[in-house]
Design a protein around this motif. Structure first.
Motif, short mmCIF file in Angstrom:
data_model
loop_
_atom_site.label_atom_id
_atom_site.label_comp_id
_atom_site.label_asym_id
_atom_site.label_seq_id
_atom_site.Cartn_x
_atom_site.Cartn_y
_atom_site.Cartn_z
N SER A 41 0.88 -1.25 -0.12
CA SER A 41 -0.38 -0.25 -0.09
C SER A 41 0.61 1.18 0.21
O SER A 41 2.13 1.38 0.87
CB SER A 41 -0.92 -0.05 1.72
N CYS A 43 0.73 6.10 -0.64
CA CYS A 43 -0.16 6.67 -0.84
C CYS A 43 0.69 7.68 -2.07
O CYS A 43 2.01 8.15 -2.04
CB CYS A 43 -0.23 8.37 0.01
N ILE A 69 -3.56 4.71 -3.00
CA ILE A 69 -4.35 5.62 -2.64
C ILE A 69 -4.09 6.78 -3.00
O ILE A 69 -2.77 7.29 -2.47
CB ILE A 69 -3.47 5.47 -0.72
N ALA A 71 -3.93 11.19 -2.17
CA ALA A 71 -4.00 11.92 -1.29
C ALA A 71 -3.31 12.99 -0.64
O ALA A 71 -1.86 12.58 -2.38
CB ALA A 71 -4.00 10.93 -0.02
N ALA A 75 -3.54 14.27 4.57
CA ALA A 75 -4.01 12.11 4.51
C ALA A 75 -2.81 12.00 4.33
O ALA A 75 -3.08 10.62 5.35
CB ALA A 75 -4.72 12.52 3.35
N SER A 78 -1.05 11.60 7.69
CA SER A 78 -1.75 10.50 8.50
C SER A 78 -1.34 8.66 8.08
O SER A 78 -1.69 8.29 9.40
CB SER A 78 -3.49 11.15 8.76
N ARG A 79 -1.82 8.53 7.13
CA ARG A 79 -2.14 7.66 7.11
C ARG A 79 -0.10 7.22 7.28
O ARG A 79 -0.50 5.74 7.59
CB ARG A 79 -2.59 7.02 5.36
N ASP A 82 -0.55 6.05 11.10
CA ASP A 82 -0.92 5.19 11.57
C ASP A 82 -0.85 3.73 11.15
O ASP A 82 -1.51 2.43 11.14
CB ASP A 82 -3.12 6.08 11.09
N ILE A 84 -1.60 2.49 7.44
CA ILE A 84 -1.49 2.39 6.82
C ILE A 84 -0.79 1.58 5.97
O ILE A 84 -1.38 0.95 4.39
CB ILE A 84 -3.91 3.20 6.59
N CYS A 85 -0.15 2.97 5.14
CA CYS A 85 0.94 2.78 3.78
C CYS A 85 2.01 3.01 4.48
O CYS A 85 2.91 3.02 5.63
CB CYS A 85 0.06 4.21 3.20
#
Length: 236
Positions: A41, A43, A69, A71, A75, A78-79, A82, A84-85
């Motif tokens: 993943s 961004c 993704i 963004a 954003a 943030s990812r 967290d 997420i990426c």
């Protein structure tokens, strides 16, 4: 000589045992190690290169599920924070550079600049400003402005038309002659495809960055992402 036969209870047991074994085989097939794809993943901004980047990574990393993704840099920060990426590409206007650096440091993220460039004006080759040597704010004030994000500099216009996808913006730009768009530089192939012209305009530029956590440990996927992204951006 006649063989053996199960009791009624034994026959019921064999039927249920066969069902259990069949379910176990299905479970093993689903979770068998060599059948599970890894997920990569990342961004990216809403930039022209996104489809090309995703296509090249999909070819070079056939064993991985690719999750691309889109963004903005807030954003993306943030990812990454967290988890997420794994890594991100961000495009930051030079006017917001200090904010971007402060936000990245606050979130304990590292960043690497790739390239800087200036924004350009895009318009239809059939539009009123297509052949102008100099485009003034007065001229722009009579045209519609098409946009797909909020990071490019504000310029005068008669009205705003906002879309979510850059391809839709380019399509509309080619059909709506009395309009313009502020954009990163496009390739000549894409300009020709949509019947557009690119014009220089004195405005603030932007910088493309690679962004990743401070504990970043490169692997095959992130290395391929970085190398492919740098090649695409630096080659225009």
């Amino acid at each position: 000589a006649k063989g053996v036969y199960p009791t009624p209870e034994g026959a019921e047991f064999l039927v249920r045992a066969a069902e259990v074994l069949a379910e176990m085989e299905k479970l093993e097939a689903v979770y068998k190690q060599d059948s599970v794809s890894e997920r990569f993943s990342f961004c990216v901004p809403r930039a022209e290169y996104v489809l090309r980047l995703a296509a090249e990574l999909a070819k070079k990393l056939p064993e991985a599920d690719i999750e691309c993704i889109t963004a903005d840099f807030s954003a993306a920060v943030s990812r990454l924070s967290d988890g997420i990426c794994s890594i991100a590409a961000v495009r930051c206007p030079k006017s917001r550079g200090d904010f971007f650096i402060a936000l990245a440091n606050e979130k304990k993220l590292r960043f690497e600049p790739i390239a800087s460039s200036e924004y350009v004006l895009l318009t239809s080759e059939k539009g009123p400003i297509a052949n102008m040597d100099t485009v003034t704010p007065t001229v722009l004030a009579s045209l519609a402005r098409i946009s797909y994000n909020d990071v490019s500099p504000e310029l005068p216009c008669s009205r705003n038309v906002m879309l979510d996808d850059i391809s839709d913006c380019l399509e509309l730009l080619s059909e709506l002659y009395d309009s313009y768009m502020v954009s990163a530089t496009l390739t000549n192939d894409k300009l020709d495809r949509y019947g557009l012209v690119s014009k220089k305009y004195s405005a603030s530029g932007y910088t493309d960055y690679i962004l990743y956590p401070q504990g970043y440990k490169p692997d095959e996927y992130t290395n391929e992402f970085v190398n492919t992204l740098k090649r695409i951006i630096t080659n225009g």
